[in-house]
Design a protein around this motif. Sequence first.
Motif, short mmCIF file in Angstrom:
data_model
loop_
_atom_site.label_atom_id
_atom_site.label_comp_id
_atom_site.label_asym_id
_atom_site.label_seq_id
_atom_site.Cartn_x
_atom_site.Cartn_y
_atom_site.Cartn_z
N ALA A 121 44.90 28.33 45.37
CA ALA A 121 44.03 27.40 44.66
C ALA A 121 43.50 27.95 43.35
O ALA A 121 43.09 27.18 42.48
CB ALA A 121 42.86 27.00 45.55
N VAL A 122 43.51 29.28 43.20
CA VAL A 122 42.97 29.90 41.98
C VAL A 122 44.06 29.92 40.91
O VAL A 122 45.19 30.34 41.15
CB VAL A 122 42.48 31.33 42.27
N MET A 123 43.71 29.46 39.69
CA MET A 123 44.69 29.33 38.61
C MET A 123 45.34 30.67 38.27
O MET A 123 46.56 30.79 38.24
CB MET A 123 44.03 28.74 37.36
N LYS A 124 44.53 31.68 38.01
CA LYS A 124 45.04 33.00 37.66
C LYS A 124 44.29 34.04 38.49
O LYS A 124 43.28 34.59 38.05
CB LYS A 124 44.86 33.28 36.17
N PRO A 125 44.76 34.32 39.71
CA PRO A 125 44.07 35.27 40.58
C PRO A 125 43.92 36.64 39.92
O PRO A 125 44.89 37.19 39.40
CB PRO A 125 44.98 35.35 41.81
N ALA A 126 42.71 37.15 39.89
CA ALA A 126 42.45 38.46 39.30
C ALA A 126 42.24 39.48 40.42
O ALA A 126 41.54 39.21 41.39
CB ALA A 126 41.22 38.40 38.40
N GLU A 127 42.85 40.64 40.28
CA GLU A 127 42.66 41.70 41.27
C GLU A 127 41.38 42.48 40.95
O GLU A 127 40.84 42.42 39.86
CB GLU A 127 43.87 42.62 41.29
N GLY A 128 40.90 43.18 41.97
CA GLY A 128 39.62 43.87 41.83
C GLY A 128 38.46 42.92 42.06
O GLY A 128 37.35 43.14 41.56
N THR A 129 38.73 41.84 42.81
CA THR A 129 37.71 40.82 43.08
C THR A 129 37.64 40.56 44.58
O THR A 129 38.28 41.25 45.38
CB THR A 129 38.06 39.50 42.36
N LEU A 131 39.09 38.35 46.09
CA LEU A 131 40.44 38.06 46.56
C LEU A 131 41.11 39.34 47.06
O LEU A 131 41.75 39.35 48.12
CB LEU A 131 41.28 37.43 45.43
N THR A 132 40.97 40.40 46.30
CA THR A 132 41.56 41.69 46.70
C THR A 132 40.92 42.22 47.97
O THR A 132 41.61 42.66 48.90
CB THR A 132 41.38 42.73 45.58
N ALA A 168 34.90 49.56 47.16
CA ALA A 168 34.53 50.74 46.39
C ALA A 168 35.51 51.02 45.26
O ALA A 168 35.15 51.59 44.23
CB ALA A 168 34.45 51.95 47.32
N LYS A 169 36.76 50.58 45.44
CA LYS A 169 37.79 50.82 44.43
C LYS A 169 37.79 49.77 43.32
O LYS A 169 38.43 49.96 42.29
CB LYS A 169 39.18 50.85 45.09
N THR A 170 37.11 48.65 43.54
CA THR A 170 37.18 47.56 42.55
C THR A 170 36.61 47.97 41.19
O THR A 170 37.04 47.44 40.17
CB THR A 170 36.43 46.29 43.04
N VAL A 171 35.68 48.90 41.18
CA VAL A 171 35.10 49.35 39.91
C VAL A 171 36.16 49.93 38.99
O VAL A 171 36.04 49.89 37.76
CB VAL A 171 33.95 50.36 40.15
N ASP A 172 37.23 50.48 39.57
CA ASP A 172 38.31 51.06 38.77
C ASP A 172 39.49 50.10 38.61
O ASP A 172 40.42 50.40 37.85
CB ASP A 172 38.80 52.36 39.42
N MET A 173 39.48 48.98 39.30
CA MET A 173 40.58 48.02 39.20
C MET A 173 40.42 47.05 38.04
O MET A 173 41.40 46.48 37.55
CB MET A 173 40.68 47.20 40.50
N ASN A 174 39.19 46.84 37.63
CA ASN A 174 38.88 45.82 36.64
C ASN A 174 38.12 46.45 35.48
O ASN A 174 37.06 47.05 35.69
CB ASN A 174 38.05 44.71 37.30
N PRO A 175 38.62 46.36 34.25
CA PRO A 175 37.96 47.00 33.10
C PRO A 175 36.54 46.50 32.85
O PRO A 175 35.70 47.27 32.39
CB PRO A 175 38.88 46.66 31.93
N VAL A 176 36.26 45.25 33.16
CA VAL A 176 34.90 44.72 32.96
C VAL A 176 33.95 45.39 33.95
O VAL A 176 32.83 45.78 33.58
CB VAL A 176 34.88 43.19 33.14
N LEU A 177 34.38 45.53 35.20
CA LEU A 177 33.55 46.19 36.20
C LEU A 177 33.34 47.66 35.85
O LEU A 177 32.23 48.20 36.01
CB LEU A 177 34.20 46.08 37.58
N LYS A 178 34.40 48.30 35.35
CA LYS A 178 34.29 49.71 35.00
C LYS A 178 33.32 49.92 33.85
O LYS A 178 32.53 50.87 33.84
CB LYS A 178 35.68 50.26 34.63
N LYS A 179 33.35 49.01 32.90
CA LYS A 179 32.45 49.10 31.75
C LYS A 179 31.00 48.97 32.17
O LYS A 179 30.11 49.66 31.65
CB LYS A 179 32.80 48.00 30.74
N GLY A 187 33.22 40.50 46.01
CA GLY A 187 33.68 41.36 47.08
C GLY A 187 32.53 41.91 47.90
O GLY A 187 32.61 42.01 49.13
N GLN A 188 31.43 42.26 47.22
CA GLN A 188 30.24 42.73 47.92
C GLN A 188 29.68 41.63 48.84
O GLN A 188 29.31 41.89 49.99
CB GLN A 188 29.17 43.15 46.92
N GLY A 189 29.63 40.40 48.32
CA GLY A 189 29.15 39.29 49.14
C GLY A 189 30.00 39.07 50.37
O GLY A 189 29.48 38.82 51.47
#
Length: 311
Positions: A121-129, A131-132, A168-179, A187-189
């Motif tokens: 259902a998601v148009m462009k699934p993003a990893e590090g979310t 969904l992951t 715990a790994k999502t912070v390194d999977m997504n540049p916005v989260l890492k920033k 994911g936390q929810g």
Amino acid sequence: MITGLTLKNSIISGANNLSNRRAKVDELNVFPVPDGDTGTNMGMTIGAARTELLNLPDDCTVEKAAQVTASAMLRGARGNSGVILSLLFRGLAKSLRGKAECSAADWAKAMCDGVDAAYKAVMKPAEGTVLTVSRCASEAAVERSKAGVTDIEELLADALAVARETLAKTVDMNPVLKKAGVVDAGGQGYVVILNAMLLCLQGKFVAKAPVTETKTSAEFSAINDEEITFTYCTEFIVAREKKRNPELLRSFLESLGDSLVLVEDDDIIKVHVHTDAPGRALTEALRYGPLQTVKIENMRNQHTSLARSEE
């Protein structure tokens, strides 16, 4: 085995736990836009299910508890994270159709079906979310089931452990989260909900109560306003009164913005999209039937308010 009453109470427990920790999840929210409302949106989504489940008889089947949850969450879904959460439970409910009780193998398959529904259902699934996180948890559940685990508490505990590791790994999977230096809010929810569901199975029902927690907020000021591609978070429900294919609406909205999630059932079409032209989105939706609900929020204003609060 999970009975209908057990499933009902475990989902209520999950809703309570997220309500208790809503503020902490909000403080992590920087992706897909830094508007600080993921905990609130997910909480309102599963909270809609909680309201309906509290009125459901204790002798309900697993099928009925799952169906009531999915229906309430679809209609009550708020935000990108809330719509995705509703899809996870919608796929789970479809998998549990016709079942009075649920085995560990049934549950593992249902988790996977929920993840499949969300990705489709998601148009462009993003990893590090979320969904992951949910996908890895469901894969772990299936692996444990195939390995012969029949105790549903053990299976869910293993899935939760993998969900936490992935989070715990999502912070390194997504540049916005890492920033921003945070893990994914959605994911936390999801982990908060899954943990409370397991606790309920273990006889430790989570009640709805205020919780004191250490504040670990994201650096909202580290995200520039220019990084928000589209201004308006636009959500609506349209009644399916006209014989038009919802996939045509999906195609139109894909050309209008991003973060699109569209889900349908026999009666309604639920849409979440980020766009600069909410009016065009609503006008097109009217070709499918009358609008039931509409919510439009300026995400740039939300981000600016959060950034200023850190000064």
